[in-house]
Design a protein around this motif. Structure first.
Motif, PDB file in Angstrom:
ATOM      1  N   ASN A  93     -40.529  24.078   1.813  1.00 25.51           N
ATOM      2  CA  ASN A  93     -39.459  23.126   1.536  1.00 25.51           C
ATOM      3  C   ASN A  93     -38.165  23.872   1.211  1.00 25.51           C
ATOM      4  OD1 ASN A  93     -39.649  23.978  -1.155  1.00 25.51           O
ATOM      5  ND2 ASN A  93     -40.862  22.204  -1.791  1.00 25.51           N
ATOM      6  N   LEU A 123     -26.986  20.595  -2.341  1.00 30.73           N
ATOM      7  CA  LEU A 123     -28.279  20.171  -1.805  1.00 30.73           C
ATOM      8  C   LEU A 123     -29.295  19.904  -2.919  1.00 30.73           C
ATOM      9  CD1 LEU A 123     -28.751  22.575   1.253  1.00 30.73           C
ATOM     10  CD2 LEU A 123     -28.207  20.133   1.309  1.00 30.73           C
ATOM     11  N   ASN A 125     -30.250  17.325  -4.257  1.00 28.53           N
ATOM     12  CA  ASN A 125     -31.045  16.104  -4.094  1.00 28.53           C
ATOM     13  C   ASN A 125     -32.066  16.208  -2.959  1.00 28.53           C
ATOM     14  OD1 ASN A 125     -28.932  16.249  -2.235  1.00 28.53           O
ATOM     15  ND2 ASN A 125     -28.925  14.023  -1.915  1.00 28.53           N
ATOM     16  N   VAL A 126     -32.138  17.367  -2.267  1.00 29.07           N
ATOM     17  CA  VAL A 126     -33.082  17.489  -1.144  1.00 29.07           C
ATOM     18  C   VAL A 126     -33.978  18.721  -1.294  1.00 29.07           C
ATOM     19  CG1 VAL A 126     -31.556  16.275   0.451  1.00 29.07           C
ATOM     20  CG2 VAL A 126     -31.419  18.775   0.290  1.00 29.07           C
ATOM     21  N   ARG A 129     -37.458  18.571   0.367  1.00 29.76           N
ATOM     22  CA  ARG A 129     -37.594  18.257   1.788  1.00 29.76           C
ATOM     23  C   ARG A 129     -37.874  19.514   2.607  1.00 29.76           C
ATOM     24  NH1 ARG A 129     -32.629  14.047   3.123  1.00 29.76           N
ATOM     25  NH2 ARG A 129     -33.079  12.520   1.471  1.00 29.76           N
ATOM     26  N   GLU A 133     -36.733  17.679   8.154  1.00 31.92           N
ATOM     27  CA  GLU A 133     -36.236  16.434   7.547  1.00 31.92           C
ATOM     28  C   GLU A 133     -34.741  16.504   7.233  1.00 31.92           C
ATOM     29  OE1 GLU A 133     -40.091  14.821   5.118  1.00 31.92           O
ATOM     30  OE2 GLU A 133     -39.081  16.573   4.260  1.00 31.92           O
ATOM     31  N   LEU A 134     -34.091  17.601   7.595  1.00 34.04           N
ATOM     32  CA  LEU A 134     -32.690  17.815   7.258  1.00 34.04           C
ATOM     33  C   LEU A 134     -31.805  17.710   8.498  1.00 34.04           C
ATOM     34  CD1 LEU A 134     -33.091  20.988   4.992  1.00 34.04           C
ATOM     35  CD2 LEU A 134     -33.007  18.597   4.252  1.00 34.04           C
ATOM     36  N   GLN A 138     -27.164  20.377   6.840  1.00 36.10           N
ATOM     37  CA  GLN A 138     -27.986  20.697   5.669  1.00 36.10           C
ATOM     38  C   GLN A 138     -28.819  21.950   5.902  1.00 36.10           C
ATOM     39  OE1 GLN A 138     -29.937  16.845   5.445  1.00 36.10           O
ATOM     40  NE2 GLN A 138     -28.839  16.317   3.557  1.00 36.10           N
TER      41      GLN A 138
END
Length: 358
Positions: A93, A123, A125-126, A129, A133-134, A138
């Motif tokens: 991730n 980033l 908040n991700v 992930r 998924e980006l 990102q």
């Protein structure tokens, strides 16, 4: 901080980079610019340690990284690298991708470093992930954060924005520049995009056919090209035949007598080519010469016109778009320039000048 001294690179005994020298100051953001196949990525790989050099020397912070027959491995160089395809680990991730190069740090240090970088590249908040998924932007930020995590002395970027759409590419390149300036990290970008190089870099090296043509500021590359190769590659523009006037800073042309900011050492009458940028050609209501509109390129606030002079020579003019001139229209034009750049006309070589002509 970085010194690249007279390096040569070869592939299967074929020389692809010849006698390239430049230096990067601490905190500067620089760029290697040029067409495909000119050697810019080869130089970047040599600095990173992925490509041996046949001769010359590369130093970082006073330490020799590469010389003929000697090379530190990439992991010993303290250099970060951002690749064109981002090269993220698909099974990790965002958090673990950034943490990958911090295995020698304690868990607490790793967490603090990753958290700081996630906030820096926006980033946070991700972090859980995975790369698939980006968005492209990102993913590029993750790649940047991962390269910055070990606190490298130098960051290398190989066409890092080329997979993004034009608007995101422009926005992200400016964001990355701001981040590097905030951290005080020196960087070298490889690109073939002039506008990207101009916006991103403090210094730019123009490479052509394996040779460094000019290492300079974006302003000087545009306004003070050192040879016709740089003049033709950088920006828009055209060459107009002329001859040296009675004074070295005067050149007689079809558009009149041009008086510039330098004196050339060639005798009066010597044939030259004068570089005219589109902003050097302006409309006039008094005097001037009639030119016919051949082509036009509308870009919103301005329009780039290609104009044919009475002799058939073509020049370009960048004019405000408030007036919409049509193909075949006759415009009265003159020149208004501060930088008078001229080179010997190739079909009539000049005698060796007394000093180097910029």
């Amino acid at each position: 901080m970085l010194v690249v001294d007279n390096i040569q690179c070869q592939y299967d005994a074929e020389t692809v980079v010849e006698d390239v020298s430049f230096h990067v100051n601490d905190g500067d953001i620089c760029c290697l610019l040029g067409p495909s196949g000119c050697g810019k990525t080869t130089i970047l790989r040599a600095i990173a340690g992925f490509q041996n050099i046949a001769s010359g020397n590369i130093e970082l912070g006073g330490k020799t990284l590469s010389s003929a027959g000697q090379s530190l491995s990439p992991d010993q160089r303290n250099i970060g690298m951002v690749f064109q395809d981002y090269a993220l680990f698909p099974h990790l991730n965002v958090y673990d991708n950034i943490r990958f190069g911090l295995r020698k740090q304690s868990n607490a240090q790793q967490k603090a470093t990753v958290s700081r970088l996630l906030e820096l590249v926006r980033l946070s908040n991700v972090e859980n992930r995975y790369p698939h998924e980006l968005s492209g932007g990102q993913q590029q930020r993750v790649a940047l954060a991962r390269a910055l995590a070990p606190s490298p002395e130098l960051l290398l970027m190989d066409e890092p924005f080329s997979n993004l759409d034009a608007d995101l590419r422009k926005r992200l390149s400016l964001e990355v520049r701001d981040i590097l300036k905030e951290l005080g990290i020196s960087a070298i970008l490889v690109t073939h995009d002039q506008l990207e190089a101009f916006a991103f870099s403090d210094q730019i090296g123009l490479l052509y056919d394996g040779e460094l043509q000019q290492w300079d500021t974006p302003f000087n590359l545009y306004h003070e090209p050192v040879n016709p190769v740089v003049a033709r590659f950088i920006g828009e523009g055209s060459f107009l035949p002329g001859s040296i006037g009675q004074e070295g800073n005067q050149i007689d042309t079809e558009l009149g007598l041009l008086i510039g900011n330098r004196a050339y050492p060639w005798p009066p009458g010597s044939p030259v080519e004068v570089l005219l940028r589109p902003d050097d050609v302006v409309l006039t209501s008094l005097g001037g010469i009639s030119a016919e509109v051949q082509r036009k390129l509308f870009s919103g606030s301005s329009t780039l016109y290609t104009l044919r002079l009475p002799t058939g020579s073509l020049v370009e003019a960048l004019l405000p778009s408030h007036h919409d001139y049509q193909l075949g229209d006759a415009l009265n034009v003159t020149t208004q320039l501060e930088h008078l750049i001229a080179f010997p006309r190739e079909e009539a070589p000049l005698s060796t000048p007394k000093q180097e002509v910029l």
